[in-house]
Design a protein around this motif. Structure first.
Motif, PDB file in Angstrom:
ATOM      1  N   ILE A 235       6.979  25.701  45.846  1.00 22.78           N
ATOM      2  CA  ILE A 235       6.860  25.330  44.433  1.00 22.78           C
ATOM      3  C   ILE A 235       5.692  26.085  43.808  1.00 22.78           C
ATOM      4  CG2 ILE A 235       6.427  23.454  42.830  1.00 22.78           C
ATOM      5  CD1 ILE A 235       7.665  21.555  44.886  1.00 22.78           C
TER       6      ILE A 235
ATOM      7  N   ARG B  81      15.346  20.494  49.310  1.00 31.09           N
ATOM      8  CA  ARG B  81      14.185  20.372  48.428  1.00 31.09           C
ATOM      9  C   ARG B  81      13.051  21.171  49.049  1.00 31.09           C
ATOM     10  NH1 ARG B  81      14.671  15.703  44.807  1.00 31.09           N
ATOM     11  NH2 ARG B  81      16.677  14.761  45.267  1.00 31.09           N
ATOM     12  N   LEU B  82      12.475  22.052  48.257  1.00 30.90           N
ATOM     13  CA  LEU B  82      11.444  22.945  48.782  1.00 30.90           C
ATOM     14  C   LEU B  82      10.095  22.239  48.794  1.00 30.90           C
ATOM     15  CD1 LEU B  82      12.615  26.071  46.786  1.00 30.90           C
ATOM     16  CD2 LEU B  82      13.333  25.327  49.058  1.00 30.90           C
TER      17      LEU B  82
ATOM     18  N   ALA C  29       6.690  29.533  43.125  1.00 32.25           N
ATOM     19  CA  ALA C  29       7.570  29.632  41.964  1.00 32.25           C
ATOM     20  C   ALA C  29       6.746  29.558  40.678  1.00 32.25           C
ATOM     21  CB  ALA C  29       8.609  28.516  41.984  1.00 32.25           C
ATOM     22  N   LEU C  30       5.737  28.693  40.678  1.00 32.58           N
ATOM     23  CA  LEU C  30       4.877  28.559  39.501  1.00 32.58           C
ATOM     24  C   LEU C  30       4.077  29.844  39.287  1.00 32.58           C
ATOM     25  CD1 LEU C  30       3.657  26.892  37.227  1.00 32.58           C
ATOM     26  CD2 LEU C  30       2.014  25.960  38.848  1.00 32.58           C
TER      27      LEU C  30
ATOM     28  N   ARG D  49       4.459  15.895  39.499  1.00 28.13           N
ATOM     29  CA  ARG D  49       5.362  16.501  40.486  1.00 28.13           C
ATOM     30  C   ARG D  49       4.616  16.820  41.777  1.00 28.13           C
ATOM     31  NH1 ARG D  49       8.310  16.845  35.962  1.00 28.13           N
ATOM     32  NH2 ARG D  49      10.531  16.986  36.381  1.00 28.13           N
ATOM     33  N   PRO D  50       5.357  17.187  42.843  1.00 30.41           N
ATOM     34  CA  PRO D  50       4.713  17.290  44.156  1.00 30.41           C
ATOM     35  C   PRO D  50       3.443  18.149  44.251  1.00 30.41           C
ATOM     36  CG  PRO D  50       7.072  17.419  44.399  1.00 30.41           C
ATOM     37  CD  PRO D  50       6.805  17.394  42.936  1.00 30.41           C
ATOM     38  N   PRO D  51       3.374  19.349  43.615  1.00 24.36           N
ATOM     39  CA  PRO D  51       2.165  20.150  43.829  1.00 24.36           C
ATOM     40  C   PRO D  51       0.916  19.398  43.375  1.00 24.36           C
ATOM     41  CG  PRO D  51       3.815  21.407  42.643  1.00 24.36           C
ATOM     42  CD  PRO D  51       4.314  20.004  42.696  1.00 24.36           C
ATOM     43  N   ARG D  52      -0.186  19.608  44.129  1.00 30.23           N
ATOM     44  CA  ARG D  52      -1.436  18.981  43.719  1.00 30.23           C
ATOM     45  C   ARG D  52      -2.046  19.791  42.592  1.00 30.23           C
ATOM     46  NH1 ARG D  52      -3.550  18.212  49.862  1.00 30.23           N
ATOM     47  NH2 ARG D  52      -1.743  17.001  50.525  1.00 30.23           N
TER      48      ARG D  52
ATOM     49  N   ARG E 166       5.682  22.124  48.910  1.00 29.43           N
ATOM     50  CA  ARG E 166       4.588  22.440  47.991  1.00 29.43           C
ATOM     51  C   ARG E 166       4.339  23.936  47.866  1.00 29.43           C
ATOM     52  NH1 ARG E 166      -0.580  20.009  50.174  1.00 29.43           N
ATOM     53  NH2 ARG E 166      -1.655  21.740  49.218  1.00 29.43           N
TER      54      ARG E 166
END
Lengths: 294, 299
Positions: free
Chosen positions: A26, A20-21, A29-30, A119-122, A23
């Motif tokens: 992610i 699992r990657l 990727a966004l 999801r994880p990112p703030r 923050r």
């Protein structure tokens, strides 16, 4: 040995125990997916039309300039990269108005923003990923024609050092402009879930500010050489004029038709630029904080 | 260790208190969170996801404090919001793959997981079409799939049966039950309808005005009363059965179409069976008589 071929077995629910990657990965990727979306890649064919068309409008004049300067062998390039940016600023403004809402308003309008926030990112990561993607998208839009101009200038055998200096100045100007425009466009687009509103508001803000700046300058600048301090400070009103002046001062890039701010003016311009970007980024972030509280 | 544990959790807004000193524990299996609109269900879910900070008190989800470890919590939890949240111009596959990546799955894993969960929620051929053309039932399935795509250790489902017709409602609840049992993922499901949670939940938490009204296992809430409900073919049969049971020494009374028989031991079942057989009645059903959840909470 099974003779019951063709039977689909329900293997049931499988758990995932791969990597699992974090923050940062992610957010990256966004950013990449948002940048692709800014050019309609991974979206419907219809949504590719506008960005690709505007990119073509940016590049074609540069190609023509290159053709002319190579054919007619001028003493110096007919247009410097930095000036090219401001020549085509309406196209850049249109691009911002058409794509910023794609990146920001869309998730708000369909409320898919909630799925990101869960999801994880703030929310700061989300906002910065979108803003970075918009900066990168505009850099692509502005820098491709600059590269064409630079390559053409080298082909026409102009002074290499001078051309490289102008090219770098162009890149710096493009970056300053992209950051400021992305911040302003992002803030406006994030403020409303309605795409049409955002498009109209961005165009309005850019046109009104530019017109206000140029009109004020024309009135205040009696000698017509931008020697009037008031006329110079009028540039603060428009993002285009602000970044142009800032870039000239920063790189000591004195060109035909440009004016060199004094140290004091340069510092004021820098301060206003930094404050504007910071305020807009803060605004975007505050907007998502409000969305998260729902 | 409980999956969720809150202690004196309080959330006050300028005008309302959304949660008031809530202390509750949620374990494995399916837990229903019941309450009227405005009882604080959605506020609780948002605090559990670390999206809003509580005014006072604490909440631990999967071992992480939601205030300081929101990011860790969100990596382990799947969330299905109540309202519509799907962009119409992308397909379910694309969307679920993208959200899988947003949960930290590498690109290939995100694709495999998306295909897997979309199959589990029963969205087959339609998953390549833009979601704008989906029915409410299909949209709810995609919303559930995106909550499962990163193989969470807990799923929070906010009113998943909202807007579904009775058949869709049953299918969704069956799916929820499977997630809690077969998939082995603890589920917290909210609803304002007690009746529909009755069949799928192991544990029920009832909120009222931000306060905990009750938190009990379903068995305790709807526990067997020691009464057997028997239904036979017609009403005259019901009366004959009631009378015959009394003669055989069992305590019985009629209620609606049912004959309720007090269970005094194993032999009660034999008496019922033999009496029905002797009278030659058409037996419709024999089942332990439970309190309905509505009765439990209507006090």
């Amino acid at each position: 040995m099974s003779d019951r071929t063709g039977v689909i077995h329900d293997i049931g629910y499988r758990h995932y125990d791969g990597p699992r990657l974090g923050r940062w990965a992610i957010t990256q990727a966004l950013m990449v997916s948002s940048l692709r979306h800014a050019y309609g890649i991974g979206r419907s064919g219809k949504s590719k039309v506008m960005p690709i068309f505007l990119l073509a409008v940016m590049v074609v004049p540069a190609a023509i300039v290159v053709g002319i300067e190579n054919g007619l062998q001028f003493d110096k390039p007919p247009v410097e990269p930095v000036d090219y940016i401001y020549l085509l600023q309406p196209v850049i403004a249109l691009y911002l108005a058409s794509q910023a809402p794609q990146l920001f308003s869309r998730d708000l309008r369909y409320r898919s923003i909630v799925l990101y926030l869960a999801r994880p990112p703030r929310r700061t990561d989300y906002a910065l990923a979108k803003l970075t993607a918009l900066v990168a998208a505009q850099m692509i839009l502005i820098c491709i024609p600059l590269v064409v101009l630079y390559a053409g200038a080298l082909l026409a055998k102009y002074n290499f050092l001078q051309m490289s200096r102008q090219f770098v100045a162009g890149l710096a100007g493009a970056l300053l402009l992209s950051i400021l425009l992305a911040a302003i466009g992002g803030l406006i687009a994030a403020a409303t879930p309605r795409r049409g509103f955002a498009v109209a508001a961005i165009i309005a803000v850019l046109i009104v500010s530019f017109t206000a700046a140029t009109t004020t300058m024309a009135i205040v600048d009696e000698k017509g050489d931008m020697s009037s301090t008031a006329a110079r400070y009028a540039s603060l009103v428009s993002p285009f004029n602000l970044t142009e002046a800032l870039q000239t001062w920063f790189l000591r890039n004195d060109r035909d038709g440009s004016w060199m701010p004094t140290t004091q003016q340069g510092l004021v311009f820098t301060a206003v630029y930094v404050l504007l970007v910071a305020a807009c980024v803060w605004g975007v972030n505050a907007r998502y904080a409000k969305v998260a509280r729902g | 260790m409980p999956v969720i544990a809150t202690a004196s959790l309080t959330k006050r807004y300028p005008r309302v208190t959304a949660l008031d000193e809530l202390t509750v524990e949620v374990g494995s299996g399916v837990t229903g969170l019941v309450g009227a609109n405005g009882a604080g269900k959605s506020t609780l879910l948002k605090i559990l996801l670390g999206l809003i900070a509580p005014t006072a008190g604490s909440a631990i989800v999967l071992g992480h404090d939601v205030v300081t470890g929101g990011e860790a919590v969100r990596a382990l939890v799947g969330y299905m919001p109540e309202h519509d949240c799907l962009p119409p111009d992308v397909s379910a596959t694309e969307f679920v793959v993208h959200l899988g990546r947003m949960s930290g799955l590498p690109a290939t894993a995100a694709r495999e997981r998306a295909a897997d969960v979309l199959r589990h929620v029963g969205l087959d051929e339609a998953r390549y079409r833009p979601m704008g053309g989906y029915s409410t039932g299909m949209k709810q399935r995609v919303k559930l799939a995106q909550a499962l795509t990163h193989d969470p250790k807990l799923v929070l489902l906010d009113e998943p049966t909202n807007g579904l017709d009775p058949a869709g409602r049953d299918e969704m609840l069956t799916l929820v039950r499977r997630i809690g049992t077969e998939f082995g993922i603890p589920v917290l499901i909210t609803s304002h309808l007690l009746g529909e949670l009755e069949h799928v939940c192991d544990h029920i938490v009832v909120l009222d005005g931000g306060r905990l009204l009750r938190s009990e296992s379903k068995a305790a809430l709807t526990g067997e009363t020691g009464v057997l409900a028997v239904e036979v073919r017609d009403l005259s049969g019901r009366d004959r059965l009631g009378a015959a049971l009394e003669r055989a020494g069992a305590r019985a009374r009629a209620e609606g179409p049912l004959v309720l028989v007090e269970i005094s031991g194993e032999e009660t079942y034999d008496i019922v069976r033999d009496t029905v057989a002797e009278l030659g009645l058409g037996l419709v059903r024999v089942e332990p008589h439970r309190h309905r959840l509505e009765e439990v909470f209507s006090v």
